[in-house]
Design an enzyme around this catalytic site. Structure first.
Site, short mmCIF file in Angstrom:
data_model
loop_
_atom_site.label_atom_id
_atom_site.label_comp_id
_atom_site.label_asym_id
_atom_site.label_seq_id
_atom_site.Cartn_x
_atom_site.Cartn_y
_atom_site.Cartn_z
N TYR A 21 -57.15 20.18 2.84
CA TYR A 21 -57.78 19.16 3.69
C TYR A 21 -59.23 18.94 3.29
O TYR A 21 -59.67 17.82 3.06
CB TYR A 21 -57.68 19.57 5.16
CG TYR A 21 -58.34 18.59 6.10
CD1 TYR A 21 -57.71 17.41 6.45
CD2 TYR A 21 -59.60 18.85 6.64
CE1 TYR A 21 -58.31 16.50 7.31
CE2 TYR A 21 -60.21 17.96 7.49
CZ TYR A 21 -59.56 16.78 7.83
OH TYR A 21 -60.17 15.89 8.67
N LYS A 25 -60.93 15.58 1.54
CA LYS A 25 -62.05 14.87 2.17
C LYS A 25 -63.26 14.84 1.24
O LYS A 25 -64.01 13.86 1.21
CB LYS A 25 -62.39 15.51 3.52
CG LYS A 25 -61.32 15.31 4.57
CD LYS A 25 -61.08 13.83 4.86
CE LYS A 25 -60.18 13.61 6.04
NZ LYS A 25 -60.11 12.19 6.44
N VAL A 54 -64.90 16.44 16.79
CA VAL A 54 -64.83 15.28 17.68
C VAL A 54 -63.76 15.55 18.73
O VAL A 54 -62.64 15.91 18.40
CB VAL A 54 -64.49 13.99 16.89
CG1 VAL A 54 -64.36 12.80 17.83
CG2 VAL A 54 -65.57 13.73 15.83
#
Length: 122
Positions: A21, A25, A54
């Site tokens: 991941y 990114k 978030v």
């Protein structure tokens, strides 16, 4: 004029948890910078945004809060602001980078993490 904003992550910036991941990114940041240079003369801007944690109902951190409250609290404690960001705060940055107000901004990665990451950008 055109603007493209790619959504990366703070996972791209630090290697404490090396995984696919974070590497993916990081590749988006690299791609964005390269495309910015290639298309600058055509007035097409490319930027990326790297959000930190978030929180929103139904999101991954909401699930962690429900299923792993101790880990959630430990993660939250790592952020100097004492909170997680909201989707609106990330969206505001994307709107800015997409707008004429940032017409000279291209090839940048905007980190929005409440000072979570410890690296210095210069």
């Amino acid at each position: 004029d055109a603007a493209v904003v790619m959504i990366s992550s703070t996972a791209a910036l630090e290697t404490a948890f090396a995984n696919a991941y974070g590497a993916t990114k990081a590749a988006l940041i690299h791609l964005s910078k390269g495309l910015a240079r290639q298309h600058a003369a055509s007035r097409i801007r490319f930027n990326s945004v790297s959000p930190g944690m978030v929180y929103f109902e139904g999101g991954s951190w909401h699930g962690i809060e429900q299923k792993m409250p101790k880990f959630f609290e430990q993660s939250l404690a790592r952020n100097p602001t004492g909170r997680m960001g909201s989707p609106v705060e990330i969206a505001n940055a994307v709107v800015f980078l997409s707008s004429p107000r940032s017409s000279y901004t291209t090839g940048t990665n905007l980190v929005i993490d409440g000072a979570l990451t410890q690296r210095v950008d210069f």
